[in-house]
Design a protein around this motif. Structure first.
Motif, PDB file in Angstrom:
ATOM      1  N   LEU A 278       0.835  -1.207   0.000  1.00 46.17           N
ATOM      2  CA  LEU A 278       0.000   0.000   0.000  1.00 46.17           C
ATOM      3  C   LEU A 278       0.870   1.257   0.000  1.00 46.17           C
ATOM      4  O   LEU A 278       1.861   1.320   0.729  1.00 46.17           O
ATOM      5  N   LEU A 432      -4.426  -5.668  -4.915  1.00 42.77           N
ATOM      6  CA  LEU A 432      -5.162  -5.399  -3.673  1.00 42.77           C
ATOM      7  C   LEU A 432      -6.599  -5.906  -3.769  1.00 42.77           C
ATOM      8  O   LEU A 432      -7.287  -5.673  -4.763  1.00 42.77           O
ATOM      9  N   ILE A 462      -5.717   2.567  -4.642  1.00 35.80           N
ATOM     10  CA  ILE A 462      -6.656   1.879  -3.736  1.00 35.80           C
ATOM     11  C   ILE A 462      -8.085   2.095  -4.224  1.00 35.80           C
ATOM     12  O   ILE A 462      -8.898   1.158  -4.246  1.00 35.80           O
ATOM     13  N   ASP A 516      -7.469  -0.243   6.658  1.00 37.25           N
ATOM     14  CA  ASP A 516      -6.699   0.504   5.659  1.00 37.25           C
ATOM     15  C   ASP A 516      -7.491   1.711   5.166  1.00 37.25           C
ATOM     16  O   ASP A 516      -6.915   2.731   4.802  1.00 37.25           O
ATOM     17  N   LEU A 531      -7.874  -4.059   3.438  1.00 35.49           N
ATOM     18  CA  LEU A 531      -7.425  -4.505   2.114  1.00 35.49           C
ATOM     19  C   LEU A 531      -6.312  -5.529   2.282  1.00 35.49           C
ATOM     20  O   LEU A 531      -5.520  -5.451   3.222  1.00 35.49           O
TER      21      LEU A 531
END
Length: 709
Positions: A278, A432, A462, A516, A531
């Motif tokens: 991330l 992800l 994301i 997250d 995630l």
């Protein structure tokens, strides 16, 4: 006071060359000596008073070239390719002349191919290449008291050649019995083929260093202020950056040096350092690492480390050190030949003396028997033993989507008892996925439609992942949607409620780090999303197979402890270490290497030093180029389940090499006494030698049918 040296040496083409350089340095009093023929890197520690120029001159006198630091990268790399290219050309020339020589064995004595002058003409170019290529190395190894395979090759080829020339001029009536020009040519051609295979699969260390260096951006935007405080942005080369310079970094830029954020908000991809998939949010006061990538946002950074002091430069040094610390490539045949060469020479001299002085055999016959011993002891089979098995083993591995670099990797594979894995991109796919979510005072469907509504306005990776997975969800209508730099998105619904999505810092008093992504309604927390990288579908099955083969499994990751713990339990990893930096990974790996022979499976630049340091580095094909260059084994089909197959194939190939070498030596041990007593004529010796090669090839071909599934 001692000082450490790290130098590049050109011309170390084999393990024995590296051994010669190591022995020379040790004789001169150097300590911690390591020479790596694959990368051309030599490391050693010297006392302060040592004349280092004299040491470099000594290495040059051995026939190698010490590269100046400035020219090291390019010259060495090109030199390596040039050497491989030359070897290919020599191999083609030798093959063209050797093939007609071999055919003479299958035609009548009156055939043109059995003409002595034609055979001599065909053999001379091959013999010349052999003496030029192997003779230099043979001379160097003898000079240093470490006789290598090249001594055997030069000696065997020369013995057969001299024997043939003597037969051609002294025994004209029965010269065909003394003609072994094809033996000379075959020895040289086969061994050149072996060398060529080895060169082609050698580990291109310089490439991995170049890949790392390429991450450091060449230019930086430095903010300059004049006397009245007016700012101008100036493009300068990164190498000219100074400490405490203020640099501007925008979307998509690589950060030019380590530093501290003085202004701005941004998401930064630091996977090269931490392995964390991330992006990490950076704001005032946050530390950033040179070479990491700005995903979105703008930052002003004050440099705290430049040039050789940066974290990226440290990783490059770790890779260099790890590669340099590897044991030199040295085939089993080379080790045995150190004893074998002097032994055969002694036997050849004894053969002549016993026949001539004790058994009253005439001079020419005694000399012929002595040379016959050398012809029979010629290392044709030994030169073929390793390349034949390696060629078949590597070929089968390639068909199964496994690339193994070099025969020495096969030797090391058989000793591995524990396997260390990276997490992101190795056990997981790097894509992800929404693993779970939690809601409070909100319906699940409403939460999803608000999340999708807000994320539609974001270009963050994301946001794209969430939208991809929840593409069937109908988004809610929102107004006044805006991005909160480095933290998330905010917008109002038709009822006037303020919705925010992003990090836990978006609302005061909320600091739940277990999610997250967080969703807030009028600054009250209403939902959280966890995630996770999608687990590779074959990860669990691979661990089960490895455990059934009695391997100990270890997970080393830069990711959060909670995530690493969950993953370890899911796939059945024995031990795990979470939140590890590259240097911490190296420390753990050092400890593991001291307990047992260890393989490292990884991707990502942060794994490159560990891949190089481990006894065997294994990389997946969608890994970064650096990891692939640093690895010994590449699973080019990108399937983790190929790992047990690679290990089995490595073990079987090594077994085959050992069987081949046993036959090659067994043949010599049996045939030499018979030749010494005159019971084995050179023509039979040549036939048996050809037969021994056939046995080795057939034994090697068995590798195609060994069960690896």
């Amino acid at each position: 006071m001692e000082q450490s040296f790290h130098i590049k040496v050109e011309g170390m083409t084999c393990g024995n060359c590296a051994l010669s350089v190591s022995r020379f340095l040790e004789k001169r009093g150097m300590t911690d000596v390591s020479a790596n023929s694959a990368s051309g890197e030599v490391n050693f520690t010297a006392a302060k008073e040592v004349n280092i120029d004299a040491i470099y001159k000594g290495i040059q006198d051995l026939g190698y070239h010490v590269v100046n630091p400035g020219e090291a990268a390019d010259n060495h790399h090109h030199g390596h390719n040039h050497a491989t290219g030359n070897l290919g050309k020599l191999l083609i020339i030798c093959t063209v002349f050797t093939v007609p020589l071999l055919f003479h064995m299958f035609v009548g004595h009156d055939n043109i191919l059995n003409n002595a002058w034609l055979q001599l003409s065909l053999c001379l170019p091959v013999y010349g290449i052999g003496v030029w290529h192997f003779g230099k190395s043979a001379f160097r190894s003898l000079k240093n008291g470490i006789p290598n395979m090249d001594v055997l090759i030069t000696m065997g080829a020369s013995a057969a050649f001299i024997y043939s020339v003597i037969g051609m001029f002294l025994f004209k009536s029965s010269m065909h019995q003394y003609m072994f020009f094809e033996t000379t040519a075959t020895i040289i051609t086969f061994v050149l083929l072996g060398n060529y295979i080895e060169e082609r699969t050698a580990n291109a260390t310089t490439s991995s260093i170049k890949e790392l260096a390429a991450l450091q951006p060449s230019m930086a935007k430095v903010i300059m202020k004049d006397s009245i405080g007016k700012e101008t942005i100036m493009q300068v080369e990164s190498k000219f950056l100074k400490l405490n310079d203020i640099v501007a970094v925008n979307d998509g830029d690589n950060i030019p040096a380590d530093g501290i954020v003085v202004e701005g908000n941004a998401n930064v991809n630091e996977s090269m350092i931490t392995g964390e998939s991330l992006p990490v949010q950076k704001a005032d006061g946050a530390l950033v690492t040179g070479g990491s990538v700005m995903v979105d946002g703008n930052l002003r950074i004050r440099t705290t480390a430049i040039g050789e002091s940066t974290a990226l430069a440290e990783i490059i040094r770790l890779v260099q050190k790890a590669q340099g610390a590897k044991p030199p490539l040295q085939k089993l045949a080379d080790k045995i030949s150190a004893v074998f060469v002097p032994t055969v020479l002694v036997i050849a001299i004894l053969t002549f003396c016993i026949n001539f002085f004790i058994a009253d055999v005439i001079f020419s016959q005694s000399l012929m028997r002595s040379i016959a011993v050398l012809v029979i002891a010629c290392p044709c089979a030994m030169g073929l033993a390793t390349p034949a098995a390696v060629a078949v083993g590597l070929g089968r591995a390639a068909r199964n989507g496994i690339l193994i670099k070099g025969g020495d990797t096969l030797e090391k594979l058989k000793n591995i008892t524990q396997i260390v894995f990276d997490k992101t991109g190795t056990l997981t796919t790097g894509d992800l996925q929404i693993q779970s979510f939690k809601t409070q005072d909100i319906l699940e469907e409403e939460m999803k439609s608000i999340v999708v509504g807000l994320e539609h306005y974001s270009s963050h990776p994301i946001a794209k992942s969430i939208l991809k997975q929840w593409q069937s969800i109908q988004p809610i209508s929102l107004f006044d949607v805006k991005e909160i730099k480095g933290q998330g998105m905010a917008g109002r619904d038709e009822a006037g409620n303020l919705w925010k999505i992003g990090t836990a810092k978006l609302a005061m008093g909320v600091s739940d780090q277990n999610f997250d992504i967080n969703l807030f309604k009028n600054d009250a927390w209403v939902a959280g999303i966890v995630l996770e990288d999608a687990l590779r579908t074959d990860a669990k099955e691979t661990m089960d197979v490895l455990h059934s083969m009695n391997f100990k499994t270890v997970l080393l990751s830069g990711d959060r402890k909670s995530k690493v713990d969950t993953l370890s339990k899911t796939v059945g990893i024995d031990i795990f270490f979470a939140e590890q930096s590259p240097s911490q990974k190296m420390d753990h790996l050092e400890n593991l290497l001291q307990t047992a022979s260890t393989a490292m499976v990884g991707d990502g630049i942060n794994d490159a030093p560990a891949l190089a340091k481990a006894d065997i580095g294994i990389s997946l094909s969608d890994a970064t180029k650096v990891a692939i260059q640093s690895a010994n084994v590449i699973l080019s089909n990108n399937r983790l389940s190929s790992l047990p197959k690679a290990i089995k194939l490595g073990r079987y190939t090594y077994q085959t090499i050992k069987q081949n070498l046993f036959w090659a030596f067994f043949y010599n041990v049996l045939a030499i006494p018979l030749a010494a007593m005159g019971y084995l004529s050179p023509i039979w010796a040549a036939l048996i030698m050809a037969f021994s090669d056939v046995i080795l090839v057939l034994n090697s071909l068995r590798l195609n049918f060994r069960k690896i599934d």
